[in-house]
Write an enzyme that holds these catalytic residues in place. Structure first.
Site, mmCIF file in Angstrom:
data_model
loop_
_atom_site.group_PDB
_atom_site.id
_atom_site.type_symbol
_atom_site.label_atom_id
_atom_site.label_comp_id
_atom_site.label_asym_id
_atom_site.label_seq_id
_atom_site.Cartn_x
_atom_site.Cartn_y
_atom_site.Cartn_z
ATOM 1 C CG ASP A 536 -1.926 1.184 1.193
ATOM 2 O OD1 ASP A 536 -2.635 1.239 0.169
ATOM 3 O OD2 ASP A 536 -1.746 2.032 1.967
ATOM 4 C CD GLU A 538 -1.374 6.028 3.840
ATOM 5 O OE1 GLU A 538 -2.099 7.149 3.308
ATOM 6 O OE2 GLU A 538 -1.893 5.048 4.043
ATOM 7 C CD GLU A 582 -6.189 18.822 0.913
ATOM 8 O OE1 GLU A 582 -6.066 19.071 -0.113
ATOM 9 O OE2 GLU A 582 -6.200 19.581 1.966
ATOM 10 C CG HIS A 677 -6.587 6.026 6.793
ATOM 11 N ND1 HIS A 677 -6.796 5.845 5.514
ATOM 12 C CD2 HIS A 677 -7.594 5.800 7.585
ATOM 13 C CE1 HIS A 677 -8.026 5.957 5.466
ATOM 14 N NE2 HIS A 677 -8.589 5.968 6.653
ATOM 15 C CG ASP A 682 -4.153 1.231 5.044
ATOM 16 O OD1 ASP A 682 -4.773 0.779 6.192
ATOM 17 O OD2 ASP A 682 -4.363 2.221 4.627
#
Length: 722
Positions: A536, A538, A582, A677, A682
């Site tokens: 995964d 980010e 965000e 997250h 993840d």
């Protein structure tokens, strides 16, 4: 037949049922009527045609609503229940069907849950009996695993194809140190279950060693062992010993080799020390030869000419004196430069400081009847020491203090200081002189009836340490001996990563892998036979084509149907740009955390090595793969292996479920997500989900990699592009 297609056919049939009889009757009447009759029919029907049409349309609409309700409650409801039943049977025993829909479907759901409860009871009973039958076998496996884990040498077991089946903690630490020495990023690990040993050691040398072993076995040799020296990727020299693993059901001379055991020792440092010793000898030899020749000539002249003139005699004596001084200076300089190489060293081992102190306390209390206690003991401190001689030295000093000063107790203190460790032995009220300590330091040690030819100074020198006597500045009433010892080298003791707690059977053992064969990625191989890298990422945002960058990559491996949490890849990446607020709120990674981390051109090649010879797995893989593909030109790293997507597979397995988000899939399959997250968290959750999906896919007849890829391509989500 697809459920939507069946709904469309049902609507067409309803339309035909509602309008068909009227149209057929009208057509028959119209065909038999004469011209004047047809005109009369038109005059009769025309005023009522609109009303009839409306009534027909109304009837069709009502019928459509009824069919839609029945379809949703019975057809789709039962399809959803079938998916839930598969979840209970193959993936999540704790999952239960929620009674909903019409009464008949509710009764069926309740009966299904009752059957599942009975099934669980039977399965628990069967599992208990199987566990009892396997307990003795598992106990033997665990004993072997524990033994392998504690061996001081690096041990790696491979099958005939060179795939790693087993390795111990020493091998893991040693090869991790080699990996760190050859790359700036850890995680593209050299060693791992299912990986090829040929990525670490030269294939040609192992093949030659195997040939030697086979020849010795053929000749009936009692021992068939081959040893060779090789260079690792980072330039380190390794001494490798190869021992075959033989089948037990063949004749002695015809036994098949099912694999081999490698014991690996890093000899780089010992060879460097031997090289320095050779330099010492060469330096002393070259420098001394000329001086000895001058001295020999001068002495020969003095002996041959006893009546030589005084001035000439003094000149020859001066030559002898000068050469002796030069030899002495050369010897002192050599001893100073090569002191470490010339010291006679014992084979020192990594010893936990707490264990050393505890052993000394126990022996002092048993043999000297002297009370002991601890003040400050740093349990994280490890030493390079020969524990027996150090404990004997501590007890020797304690015995001297008891014999001369009748001290009532001793206290111990152990503190780190950089690359050194301070081990203090403390007592109160009785000071000793420097001359007394010097005597104790240089005399042969004796403790009761046990004696040693070594002195305290010999032991300290052979450890490369120091010892001194002090009075505490804060309290002049307390004195202590301080042992200054070297800490264990950083590359020999590594901190265990999070989630790698020792267990009865560590994860880096899998005895079932002895039957594992070559793992080249073949699309027609069974899904259960393949190795996977579940990953995964980010990122700074959701638009890779608009300049968003990867800020973290996390991955774990699946081998032989087991999730290997300790064989993971987890690295932050400096994106060379600011993060979006965000995004920070979601993944918790800040600008300060990524600033100064390796950039993507460093991390991506290491991740590529980590993924070598495995199938990639991700949730919503199209998103992550797009980021990797956009870096192909700048990094030269191409991920060409097949990719499976748990999002697409969920659509294949559970087409009637409302959501295919990772959280909802995990909830359905009974997977608990930890570290949501974060890239590694993840990845672990996705790996657990994927393992739960494999038996469900097998129930649908999807058993090979090719079948899984083809089924995924037919999913609606497969058409989403980034």
């Amino acid at each position: 037949m697809n459920a939507r297609l069946r709904l469309a056919i049902s609507v067409i049939i309803l339309f035909l049922l509602v309008t068909g009889p009227f149209l057929i009757t009208a057509a028959l009447v119209w065909a038999d009527a004469q011209a004047d009759e047809r005109a009369a029919l038109v005059r009769l029907i025309a005023p009522h045609l609109s009303l009839g049409t409306m009534m027909t349309a109304f009837g069709f609409f009502v019928g459509l609503l009824v069919i839609r309700y029945l379809f949703r409650e019975y057809v789709q409801g039962l399809l959803k229940m079938a998916e839930n039943l598969r979840l209970m049977l193959a993936a999540n025993r704790n999952f239960r069907v929620t009674p909903e829909g019409p009464p008949e479907v509710r009764l069926l759901a309740a009966a299904t849950n009752d059957l599942a409860q009975q099934r669980d009871g039977l399965m628990d009973d069967v599992a208990a009996q199987i566990a009892a039958a396997k307990s003795s076998v598992e106990e033997e496996k665990n004993r072997l695993a524990a033994l392998m884990s504690e061996l001081a040498q690096a041990v790696v077991v491979c099958n005939r194809e060179g795939r790693i089946l087993l390795y111990n903690s020493r091998a893991r630490l040693q090869f991790r140190a080699l990996a760190l020495g050859s790359t700036a990023v850890a995680g593209g690990a050299l060693i791992g279950l299912g990986r090829s040993i040929f990525s670490i050691l030269e294939r040609s040398q192992i093949d030659h060693a195997l040939d030697v072993v086979r020849q010795r076995l053929h000749k009936g040799a009692a021992t068939a062992i081959a040893t060779f020296i090789t260079a690792a990727r980072g330039g380190q020299l390794l001494r490798v010993q190869l021992v075959p693993v033989l089948a037990t059901d063949d004749a002695p001379r015809q036994r098949e080799m099912t694999g081999y055991v490698l014991t690996v020792e890093n000899i780089t440092r010992s060879l460097e020390q031997e090289s320095r010793r050779d330099q010492v000898l060469q330096s002393l030899t070259d420098g001394t030869r000329g001086s000895l020749a001058n001295i020999r000539v001068a002495v020969g002249n003095l002996l041959d000419y006893p009546d030589i003139e005084p001035e000439i005699r003094e000149r020859f004596i001066g030559i002898i004196s000068d050469e002796v001084v030069r030899m002495s200076q050369r010897l002192d300089r050599t001893m100073s430069e090569f002191a470490d190489s010339l010291k006679t060293r014992w084979p020192l081992e990594e010893v936990q400081g707490l264990d050393l102190v505890t052993a000394a306390q126990r022996r002092i209390e048993q043999e000297l009847q002297l009370a002991t206690s601890s003040e400050e003991i740093d349990e994280s401190v490890w030493l390079r020491a020969e524990s027996f001689s150090l404990v004997f030295s501590i007890c020797f000093l304690a015995a001297r203090l008891v014999a001369q000063h009748r001290i009532p107790d001793l206290r111990f203190r152990l503190l780190p200081c950089g690359r050194l460790v301070y081990l203090d032995i403390i007592w109160a009220d009785h000071a000793i002189s420097s001359e007394t300590f010097a005597t104790w330091e240089n005399e042969p040690m004796q403790l009761g009836s046990e004696s040693s030819p070594l002195s305290l100074r010999d032991v300290i020198d052979r450890h490369g340490g120091e010892i001194w006597y002090e009075r505490e500045k804060a309290s002049q009433q307390r004195c202590f001996f301080r042992f200054v010892l070297p800490v264990a080298l950083p590359d020999s003791l590594q901190a265990q990563p999070v989630g790698d707690e020792p267990s009865v059977r560590p994860e880096y053992y899998d005895f079932d892998l002895f039957h594992f064969r070559d793992q080249s990625i073949d699309l027609d191989r069974r899904l259960s036979d393949l190795a996977y890298t579940v990953f995964d990422t980010e990122t700074t945002g959701l638009e890779p084509a608009a300049g968003d960058e990867i800020i973290q990559i996390g991955a774990v491996r699946i081998v032989n149907g087991r999730l290997l949490r300790h064989e993971n890849f987890d690295h932050l990446v400096d994106p060379q740009r600011f993060l979006r607020p965000e995004g920070v709120r979601i993944h918790g990674i800040t600008d300060d955390m990524v600033r100064g981390q390796p950039q993507i051109d460093i991390v991506l090649p290491a991740f590529h090595d980590f993924c070598n010879d495995t199938v990639l797995v991700a949730h919503n893989a199209a998103f992550d793969m797009r980021f990797l593909q956009l870096k192909e030109d700048s990094t030269g790293v191409v991920f060409s292996q097949p990719v499976l997507d748990t999002l697409l597979l969920s659509g294949v397995l559970h087409a009637n479920q409302d959501s295919h988000q990772l959280d909802h899939i995990a909830e359905r399959l009974g997977v608990v997500i930890e570290g949501r997250h974060s890239a590694l968290g993840d990845a672990c959750a996705t790996a657990e989900v994927f393992l739960r999906m494999l038996p469900l896919l097998a129930q649908m007849g999807i058993v090979t990699l090719r079948q899984a890829l083809e089924a995924s391509e037919k999913s609606y989500f497969a058409r989403v592009k980034y």
